[in-house]
Design a protein around this motif. Structure first.
Motif, PDB file in Angstrom:
ATOM      1  N   THR A   1      99.826  69.397  94.918  1.00  0.00           N
ATOM      2  CA  THR A   1     100.381  70.041  94.152  1.00  0.00           C
ATOM      3  C   THR A   1     100.937  69.810  93.626  1.00  0.00           C
ATOM      4  O   THR A   1     101.573  68.653  93.019  1.00  0.00           O
ATOM      5  CB  THR A   1     101.950  70.857  94.656  1.00  0.00           C
ATOM      6  OG1 THR A   1     101.015  71.900  96.069  1.00  0.00           O
ATOM      7  CG2 THR A   1     101.338  72.090  93.868  1.00  0.00           C
TER       8      THR A   1
ATOM      9  N   HIS B   1     103.550  69.784  90.224  1.00  0.00           N
ATOM     10  CA  HIS B   1     104.560  70.280  88.970  1.00  0.00           C
ATOM     11  C   HIS B   1     104.685  70.044  88.009  1.00  0.00           C
ATOM     12  O   HIS B   1     104.407  69.439  87.690  1.00  0.00           O
ATOM     13  CB  HIS B   1     105.895  70.472  89.869  1.00  0.00           C
ATOM     14  CG  HIS B   1     106.268  70.900  91.664  1.00  0.00           C
ATOM     15  ND1 HIS B   1     106.001  72.328  92.399  1.00  0.00           N
ATOM     16  CD2 HIS B   1     105.629  69.718  92.965  1.00  0.00           C
ATOM     17  CE1 HIS B   1     105.798  72.221  93.212  1.00  0.00           C
ATOM     18  NE2 HIS B   1     105.533  70.849  94.079  1.00  0.00           N
TER      19      HIS B   1
ATOM     20  N   SER C   1     103.041  70.936  85.120  1.00  0.00           N
ATOM     21  CA  SER C   1     102.419  70.287  84.458  1.00  0.00           C
ATOM     22  C   SER C   1     101.015  71.553  83.505  1.00  0.00           C
ATOM     23  O   SER C   1     101.217  72.687  84.567  1.00  0.00           O
ATOM     24  CB  SER C   1     101.141  69.026  85.045  1.00  0.00           C
ATOM     25  OG  SER C   1      99.736  68.811  84.015  1.00  0.00           O
TER      26      SER C   1
ATOM     27  N   GLU D   1      97.445  71.435  84.655  1.00  0.00           N
ATOM     28  CA  GLU D   1      96.733  71.663  86.334  1.00  0.00           C
ATOM     29  C   GLU D   1      97.769  71.819  86.979  1.00  0.00           C
ATOM     30  O   GLU D   1      98.715  72.539  86.667  1.00  0.00           O
ATOM     31  CB  GLU D   1      96.019  69.976  86.799  1.00  0.00           C
ATOM     32  CG  GLU D   1      96.753  68.967  86.953  1.00  0.00           C
ATOM     33  CD  GLU D   1      96.777  67.641  87.545  1.00  0.00           C
ATOM     34  OE1 GLU D   1      95.533  67.960  87.578  1.00  0.00           O
ATOM     35  OE2 GLU D   1      97.102  66.667  86.767  1.00  0.00           O
ATOM     36  N   TYR D   2      97.233  72.898  88.385  1.00  0.00           N
ATOM     37  CA  TYR D   2      98.482  73.174  89.357  1.00  0.00           C
ATOM     38  C   TYR D   2      97.952  72.576  90.605  1.00  0.00           C
ATOM     39  O   TYR D   2      99.223  72.372  90.930  1.00  0.00           O
ATOM     40  CB  TYR D   2      98.469  74.583  89.599  1.00  0.00           C
ATOM     41  CG  TYR D   2      98.078  75.766  88.322  1.00  0.00           C
ATOM     42  CD1 TYR D   2      98.505  75.988  87.634  1.00  0.00           C
ATOM     43  CD2 TYR D   2      96.920  75.417  87.485  1.00  0.00           C
ATOM     44  CE1 TYR D   2      99.274  76.652  86.737  1.00  0.00           C
ATOM     45  CE2 TYR D   2      97.092  76.515  86.683  1.00  0.00           C
ATOM     46  CZ  TYR D   2      97.955  77.029  85.601  1.00  0.00           C
ATOM     47  OH  TYR D   2      97.986  78.067  84.624  1.00  0.00           O
TER      48      TYR D   2
ATOM     49  N   TYR E   1      91.489  70.021  86.431  1.00  0.00           N
ATOM     50  CA  TYR E   1      91.498  69.497  86.282  1.00  0.00           C
ATOM     51  C   TYR E   1      90.372  68.400  85.697  1.00  0.00           C
ATOM     52  O   TYR E   1      89.907  67.745  84.185  1.00  0.00           O
ATOM     53  CB  TYR E   1      92.335  68.083  86.302  1.00  0.00           C
ATOM     54  CG  TYR E   1      93.060  67.522  85.029  1.00  0.00           C
ATOM     55  CD1 TYR E   1      93.386  68.185  84.303  1.00  0.00           C
ATOM     56  CD2 TYR E   1      93.329  65.663  85.146  1.00  0.00           C
ATOM     57  CE1 TYR E   1      94.238  67.287  82.868  1.00  0.00           C
ATOM     58  CE2 TYR E   1      93.270  65.908  84.777  1.00  0.00           C
ATOM     59  CZ  TYR E   1      94.251  65.804  83.508  1.00  0.00           C
ATOM     60  OH  TYR E   1      94.645  64.788  81.941  1.00  0.00           O
TER      61      TYR E   1
END
Length: 641
Positions: free
Chosen positions: A101, A103, A105, A108-109, A207
């Motif tokens: 994960t 955070h 950003s 991207e997730y 991404y």
């Protein structure tokens, strides 16, 4: 002899045998040698083969020597081989991945990170290694060193029996999803009785995929040559018409209702109109779905789309209905409604034949098809006003004025054909009454005038106002009116129950008919020639005939200037009359008039029409060697000072 044991002295040699060679067991074919079983023995003695039956062979196959000879001697046990020697350098390799994960950003997730899981059979230890990716910006390599990994809180460790494809395994709180393995691992698991699950594909990293798309070479699509302007110019006012029914019988109180689908080719929009029948009990709303571009699936929108604050666009809706989606016998789903197309009009059939090559347009029989409207019966003419006005009051609630042919009115302005007629009646007092019938070519109206006769007891004057007269017996909804072709010597004209017989005509009628021979039958022309040829006075006695006048120098220019001044007065008072004058004499709509047309124009305006004056007038109007005058030349000549 053959059964004796082979001891010295018990063997006997055949003295007649003198060949003791061994047959060759090799043969040659195409230059290559290959082995062959011998067929005879030493010295050519035949070899005896043991020929057994199938039953004997089965008995030998099932032969158990322990039943006959007892238990065989047990073989000594093999030497003990330790595990670190038996499984040395034997490693199971699994391909897996885990999601990390990300955070804070916006790009991207999560990330998809592939790893390789190595299981060492020597000591049941496991190592997790992530392959190196160039310029990844993340520490990669050995994630978990080689060691025995705990499986649960009871002290159990992960074993190769617990790992298979398509499952999640957890190492120290991190979840790895196994997707594939190598061939050695697959063969080992299958040899141990474990069924290996099918392999899976590594999911793509959003991404990384976005980075690859941005780094890839951009391609551009050339727009279609069929642009919207060309579509508007070629397909304007071209509409496909489909007859359909809405089958709503699945719902309570539902029924099959007839509709008409109009597809506008100019902008790929469509509308659906309801077909009403008399006394159907429905509100008179003709349009069910207004004209707009209709998507194929209006509700196929992502759940994340903020529909409460944004409107749908072409990006969300995707495909729209096109002419390829419509066909006779096909069911269309438009905004949740089910429409069955059962027929189309002739223009639609021609369009599909020209563009798609479709020739089958068999109508579909549907239950509850739209009923035919009752035919409107036109009542008989009540003789109030003209027949056209009375017909308009029957066609609509608010009567509209009948349309007129303005081009015909301009071309035939002030042209009147006059005929002399007598009344044909059974009443003695009406016999012999003479009338003048005037037929206006501009609007096909007839006026009847009775010249007054002294001491006749009948008041003369206008017998019939200017009106169009229909032929007797024609239907009121499709009246057939009298035309100039119906007037000839001896013709009987019935006007509102009064019969008139044509007995004579003026000279202009014969002149007009001879100028338009293609519009009149030969019988009419010949009857007028025979009647008017006897009554025509000599040419030199005709009133208003041409007269030669001696002119002095400069009179010709003066006449031309005066004619121009008269025409200019007309242009000053009303400029549109200049174009009307030109179009009135341009009967064939060629865009030009000649000297004869100019002469008629001058004669109409009471201006000199001598040949030299008309010739000088044409030379000043145009430079065309043939004497053709265009509309622009005529305007310049009239408006110039």
């Amino acid at each position: 002899m053959e059964g004796l044991p082979k001891f010295p002295g018990f063997e006997f040699r055949d003295p007649t045998k003198n060949t003791f060679h061994r047959n060759s067991t090799l043969k040659f074919k195409n230059g290559y040698s290959f082995p062959k079983l011998p067929e005879v023995g030493i010295g050519g003695d035949p070899l005896h083969f043991n020929q057994l039956s199938d039953a004997e062979l089965d008995e030998l196959a099932n032969f158990n020597p322990t039943l006959t000879y007892g238990q065989a001697k047990q073989a000594p046990p093999q030497d003990f081989v330790p595990a670190h020697v038996a499984w040395d350098k034997k490693v199971l390799r699994f391909n897996a991945y885990f999601q990390q994960t990300v955070h804070e950003s916006p790009n991207e997730y999560f990330r998809v990170r592939p790893v390789d899981i190595y299981y060492y059979l020597e000591d049941d230890s496991i190592a997790v290694i992530e392959p190196h990716v160039e310029n990844s910006g993340m520490p990669q390599g050995k994630l978990i060193k080689r060691q025995r990994l705990p499986k649960n809180d009871q002290g159990d460790n992960w074993h190769w029996k617990d790992i298979n494809l398509g499952m999640n395994i957890t190492f120290y709180g991190k979840v790895f999803h196994v997707i594939n393995c190598d061939k050695f691992t697959s063969d080992f698991l299958e040899s141990e009785g474990i069924e290996v699950n099918p392999s899976e594909q590594l999911p793509s990293d959003p991404y990384i995929k976005r980075r690859e798309e941005s780094a890839a070479l951009r391609t551009y699509k050339t727009p279609s040559s069929f642009d919207k302007l060309k579509q508007f110019m070629e397909l304007d006012r071209k509409v496909l018409r489909f007859f359909c029914v809405w089958d709503d019988r699945d719902n309570m109180f539902g029924e099959m209702r007839p509709f008409v689908i109009h597809y506008y080719l100019v902008d790929d929009t469509l509308e659906i109109r309801e077909v009403h029948s008399p006394n159907d009990g429905r509100d008179p709303f003709p349009v069910l779905i207004g004209r707009h571009k209709v998507p194929k699936d209006r509700y196929r929108v992502n759940s994340s789309f903020p529909s409460c604050v944004m409107e749908l666009s072409d990006h969300e809706l995707g495909e729209y209905y096109t002419p390829k989606d419509f066909m006779v016998g096909k069911t269309m789903y438009i905004y949740g409604r089910r429409f069955l197309i059962y027929d189309c009009d002739n223009f639609t059939k021609a369009f599909y034949y020209q563009h798609f090559g479709i020739t089958e347009f068999t109508p579909v029989e549907v239950k509850g098809q739209a009923k035919e409207l009752a035919k409107m019966e036109i009542p008989p003419y009540n003789h109030f006003g003209s027949m056209e006005d009375s017909l308009q009051s029957c066609l609509s609630l608010v009567p509209q004025p009948p349309k007129k042919d303005f081009i015909k009115m301009l071309e035939n302005d002030h042209k009147v054909l006059r005929f002399e007629a007598i009344m044909d009646s059974v009443r003695p007092e009406d016999r012999g009454r003479r009338f003048v019938i005037a037929y206006r070519l501009a609007d096909d109206m007839i006026t009847i005038y009775e010249p007054p006769v002294r001491n006749s007891g009948i008041i003369g004057g206008k017998f019939l106002e200017r009106t169009r007269v229909a032929k007797p017996g024609c239907p009121p909804d499709e009246p057939v009116f009298y035309g100039p072709q119906d007037f000839h010597i001896g013709a009987v004209i019935e006007v509102f129950k009064h019969r008139f017989i044509i007995i004579n005509a003026d000279a202009y009628v014969l002149k007009y008919i001879e100028e338009h021979k293609d519009q009149f039958p030969e019988q009419t022309i010949e009857s007028l020639r025979q009647t008017l040829g006897k009554q025509q006075p000599p040419k030199e006695l005709i009133k208003g005939g041409p007269m030669k006048v001696h002119r002095s120098d400069g009179d010709l220019n003066t006449l031309v200037q005066q004619i121009r001044a008269q025409l200019k007065k007309i242009a000053i008072t009303d400029r549109s009359r200049v174009d009307e004058m030109f179009l009135r004499y341009d009967r064939d709509r060629s865009g030009f008039i000649d000297a004869s047309n100019m002469r008629d124009m001058c004669r109409k305006l009471q201006l000199p029409v001598d040949d030299d004056v008309i010739l000088a007038l044409v030379q000043q109007c145009t430079t065309n060697p043939e004497g053709k005058i265009s509309l622009e030349d005529f305007r310049k000549f009239v408006e110039s000072s």
